[in-house]
Design a protein around this motif. Structure first.
Motif, PDB file in Angstrom:
ATOM      1  N   ALA A  23      70.337  38.360  52.681  1.00 17.86           N
ATOM      2  CA  ALA A  23      70.382  36.908  52.773  1.00 17.86           C
ATOM      3  C   ALA A  23      69.565  36.276  51.648  1.00 17.86           C
ATOM      4  CB  ALA A  23      69.857  36.450  54.128  1.00 17.86           C
ATOM      5  N   VAL A  24      70.106  35.178  51.091  1.00 20.09           N
ATOM      6  CA  VAL A  24      69.447  34.471  49.988  1.00 20.09           C
ATOM      7  C   VAL A  24      69.335  32.998  50.371  1.00 20.09           C
ATOM      8  CG1 VAL A  24      69.547  33.857  47.556  1.00 20.09           C
ATOM      9  CG2 VAL A  24      70.405  36.086  48.310  1.00 20.09           C
ATOM     10  N   PRO A  25      68.197  32.567  50.895  1.00 14.60           N
ATOM     11  CA  PRO A  25      68.038  31.144  51.218  1.00 14.60           C
ATOM     12  C   PRO A  25      67.838  30.333  49.937  1.00 14.60           C
ATOM     13  CG  PRO A  25      66.013  32.324  51.676  1.00 14.60           C
ATOM     14  CD  PRO A  25      67.019  33.365  51.264  1.00 14.60           C
ATOM     15  N   PHE A  26      68.256  29.083  49.973  1.00 17.58           N
ATOM     16  CA  PHE A  26      68.029  28.179  48.852  1.00 17.58           C
ATOM     17  C   PHE A  26      67.780  26.781  49.389  1.00 17.58           C
ATOM     18  CE2 PHE A  26      72.643  28.275  49.546  1.00 17.58           C
ATOM     19  CZ  PHE A  26      72.952  26.925  49.643  1.00 17.58           C
ATOM     20  N   SER A  27      67.085  25.973  48.606  1.00  8.40           N
ATOM     21  CA  SER A  27      66.846  24.580  48.974  1.00  8.40           C
ATOM     22  C   SER A  27      66.580  23.785  47.707  1.00  8.40           C
ATOM     23  CB  SER A  27      65.657  24.460  49.936  1.00  8.40           C
ATOM     24  OG  SER A  27      64.472  24.910  49.316  1.00  8.40           O
ATOM     25  N   ALA A  28      66.867  22.487  47.786  1.00 12.33           N
ATOM     26  CA  ALA A  28      66.703  21.609  46.635  1.00 12.33           C
ATOM     27  C   ALA A  28      66.561  20.183  47.123  1.00 12.33           C
ATOM     28  CB  ALA A  28      67.896  21.742  45.685  1.00 12.33           C
ATOM     29  N   THR A  29      66.105  19.314  46.239  1.00 19.31           N
ATOM     30  CA  THR A  29      65.942  17.912  46.606  1.00 19.31           C
ATOM     31  C   THR A  29      67.209  17.107  46.399  1.00 19.31           C
ATOM     32  OG1 THR A  29      65.114  17.431  44.376  1.00 19.31           O
ATOM     33  CG2 THR A  29      63.476  17.969  46.065  1.00 19.31           C
ATOM     34  N   VAL A  30      68.139  17.631  45.579  1.00 16.41           N
ATOM     35  CA  VAL A  30      69.378  16.905  45.275  1.00 16.41           C
ATOM     36  C   VAL A  30      70.470  17.338  46.236  1.00 16.41           C
ATOM     37  CG1 VAL A  30      71.179  16.503  43.556  1.00 16.41           C
ATOM     38  CG2 VAL A  30      68.783  16.656  42.840  1.00 16.41           C
ATOM     39  N   SER A  31      71.078  16.385  46.926  1.00 11.96           N
ATOM     40  CA  SER A  31      72.193  16.676  47.817  1.00 11.96           C
ATOM     41  C   SER A  31      72.991  15.398  48.007  1.00 11.96           C
ATOM     42  CB  SER A  31      71.696  17.198  49.178  1.00 11.96           C
ATOM     43  OG  SER A  31      70.931  16.196  49.837  1.00 11.96           O
ATOM     44  N   GLY A  32      74.160  15.535  48.621  1.00  9.95           N
ATOM     45  CA  GLY A  32      74.983  14.364  48.890  1.00  9.95           C
ATOM     46  C   GLY A  32      76.439  14.602  48.581  1.00  9.95           C
ATOM     47  N   ALA A  33      77.230  13.542  48.694  1.00 12.46           N
ATOM     48  CA  ALA A  33      78.675  13.620  48.442  1.00 12.46           C
ATOM     49  C   ALA A  33      79.027  12.764  47.234  1.00 12.46           C
ATOM     50  CB  ALA A  33      79.450  13.138  49.672  1.00 12.46           C
ATOM     51  N   ALA A  34      80.092  13.162  46.557  1.00 10.26           N
ATOM     52  CA  ALA A  34      80.558  12.428  45.379  1.00 10.26           C
ATOM     53  C   ALA A  34      82.046  12.679  45.209  1.00 10.26           C
ATOM     54  CB  ALA A  34      79.801  12.878  44.129  1.00 10.26           C
ATOM     55  N   PRO A  35      82.754  11.791  44.495  1.00 10.96           N
ATOM     56  CA  PRO A  35      84.150  12.076  44.179  1.00 10.96           C
ATOM     57  C   PRO A  35      84.253  13.323  43.314  1.00 10.96           C
ATOM     58  CG  PRO A  35      83.564   9.792  43.663  1.00 10.96           C
ATOM     59  CD  PRO A  35      82.288  10.518  43.929  1.00 10.96           C
ATOM     60  N   LEU A  36      85.455  13.872  43.216  1.00 11.62           N
ATOM     61  CA  LEU A  36      85.690  14.966  42.281  1.00 11.62           C
ATOM     62  C   LEU A  36      85.574  14.450  40.854  1.00 11.62           C
ATOM     63  CD1 LEU A  36      88.798  16.739  43.869  1.00 11.62           C
ATOM     64  CD2 LEU A  36      86.381  17.324  44.141  1.00 11.62           C
TER      65      LEU A  36
END
Length: 501
Positions: free
Chosen positions: A11-24
């Motif tokens: 298993a390789v956990p990851f995390s970041a401050t940038v997230s969200g939805a956007a158009p293609l």
């Protein structure tokens, strides 16, 4: 039969401050359309040897850092409230490194063969855009030592340059400072493409495309004359390699001051004219948009089709190359656009013409590692006629079997193979004969060699012949299809290949 490892997952956990939805992004739309039309995976996959001291744990840590650092590697598709496909960047999650452990008594050569087959299998294994993370990584371990890393990327979030950046980071092993921390990210790119300034760029590209699309025939190479294709299959795969053509291209590039991509495009276009009788070739040429301000270091797909038309008639090879260079420059300046807008334009033109039409020839110079190197050599190398002649016996032509579907009538790819002009070719044999295809392949070498030291060498496509056209009347028998079993390269530092399945 390959030796078989014991498989497990870390298993390789990851995390970041940038997230969200956007158009293609426009590049993502183009890739998705390409996947739908051609039923290709379009993965990028490869394998390379790990350095001394590498472990499964260190590879897993690298993968976690890579995914955490780059939002594009945390992208999965979703549906927005309006029912449109969008992308979602996860803030955290869990990926995995797939571990293949071989028995101590397995032969190292057999382990290497398995590794070679594995990256090819991953090349052809589809990502689920809605469920899978867009990077897959594995470690080959033998006698307790982590020997090879196998990696595959979903082309939905990367192009060749982005892959080069990512692989460079993986090979740093944490010892070098990253230089792309301030680069535009994939969601920012999507938002930028929604701005009025970006829409103007797309509008301008549409005006260019309309001038080239308005009067095109329904298909570039005419209507099918052999609906069943050859031996019961329409879409055939062939390969062509010529070390002599490689040296000739260097010689032409050296004396003309042009890069090898421009030279090769002119030679390929001339060979198409010789094989088919077409006096003008209109083709989709895959172009990078990374020359545009702010896009040089984005981890995202930034290659789209440009549209290029070149006149072959009553010209020397050098004149065709020069015409092609100008056309490539203009086409590349108009290769950044919203694919939805292009689809709307094509539908409108079809209605106004009274018939559906498409450009059904595509050319892709996929070289990454050899293009710049050969360009440097083209400026400095002293290629001689004797060297070219000595390489002529090394030319090869291979028919390698069939595909079930192709949106184009011809898809010509220049592969990243050192010291040779190496082409992968897929043709709709409802429109061509094997004699025409072999004429095309041989002409690539013949045209290059003839023009290597002669700026007056004729292209060999006359306006009279072009007006008569080609009735595709030549026929013959294909050799029995061969299974595609040999790798493009023989070592395990394979870089990354882009899949077509």
């Amino acid at each position: 039969m390959f030796v078989q490892p014991v498989q497990s997952r870390v298993a390789v956990p990851f995390s970041a401050t940038v997230s969200g939805a956007a158009p293609l992004t426009w590049g993502q739309k183009a890739i998705l359309q390409d996947m739908r039309e051609n039923v290709f995976t379009l993965n990028a996959s490869g394998a390379h040897a790990l350095g001394d001291g590498a472990t499964v744990e260190s590879v897993a840590a690298q993968l976690g850092q890579l995914i955490s650092r780059h939002p594009a590697l945390r992208v999965r598709l979703a549906t927005d409230p309006q029912g449109e496909v969008c992308q979602e960047v996860a803030g955290s999650g869990e990926a995995a490194v797939e571990v293949m452990d071989f028995a101590d008594d397995d032969e190292p050569a057999e382990v290497a063969k398995y590794t070679d087959q594995l990256w090819y299998d991953w090349l052809m294994t589809r990502f689920d855009h809605y469920r899978d993370w867009p990077v897959r990584m594995g470690v080959i371990r033998h006698r307790g030592v982590a020997l090879y890393r196998v990696v595959a990327f979903n082309h939905l979030v990367v192009d060749g340059t982005a892959i080069k950046f990512l692989m460079s980071e993986l090979r740093m092993d944490g010892s070098a400072e990253l230089t792309r921390d301030g680069a535009l990210q994939i969601m920012e790119l999507a938002e930028r493409e929604q701005t009025p300034q970006a829409r103007k760029v797309s509008d301008r590209a549409m005006r260019y495309w309309e001038t080239h699309l308005r009067d095109i025939p329904s298909l570039t190479f005419g209507e099918p004359t052999h609906p069943e294709g050859r031996l019961g299959k329409r879409f055939w795969h062939a390969r062509f390699g010529s070390p002599a053509a490689y040296l000739a291209v260097l010689a032409i590039a050296q004396r003309s001051g042009m890069d090898t991509s421009r030279v090769l495009f002119g030679i390929i276009a001339t060979a198409i004219g010789r094989a088919t009788g077409l006096g003008t070739v209109t083709a989709k040429v895959i172009s990078s948009n990374r020359f545009r301000p702010g896009l040089g270091e984005v981890i995202a797909p930034l290659s789209q089709n440009s549209l290029v038309t070149v006149d072959l008639t009553d010209a020397t090879v050098d004149e065709v190359i020069a015409r092609g260079r100008r056309a490539l420059l203009t086409g590349g300046m108009h290769a950044y656009y919203d694919p939805d807008q292009l689809n709307e334009l094509m539908a409108r033109l079809d209605s106004e013409r009274g018939y559906q039409a498409q450009v059904s020839c595509r050319i892709n110079d996929r070289r990454m590692t050899t293009r710049s190197a050969t360009d440097d050599q083209a400026r400095a190398a002293q290629v001689t006629p004797e060297q070219i002649q000595a390489k002529l016996p090394e030319r090869f032509i291979s028919w390698d079997g069939t595909l079930d579907h192709l949106h184009e009538q011809a898809f010509i790819t220049v592969e990243d193979i050192p010291d040779t002009v190496f082409l992968q070719l897929i043709f709709d044999m409802a429109c061509f004969t094997e004699a025409q295809i072999e004429t095309f392949m041989r002409s690539v070498e013949e045209v290059a060699v003839a023009a290597a030291f002669d700026p007056t060498a004729p292209a060999g496509v006359s306006s009279a012949a072009a007006l008569e056209g080609d009735d595709h009347a030549v026929d013959g028998d294909l050799a029995a299809p061969q299974a595609y079993s040999d790798s493009v390269t023989d070592d395990l530092d394979l870089g990354l290949e882009v899949g077509k399945s």
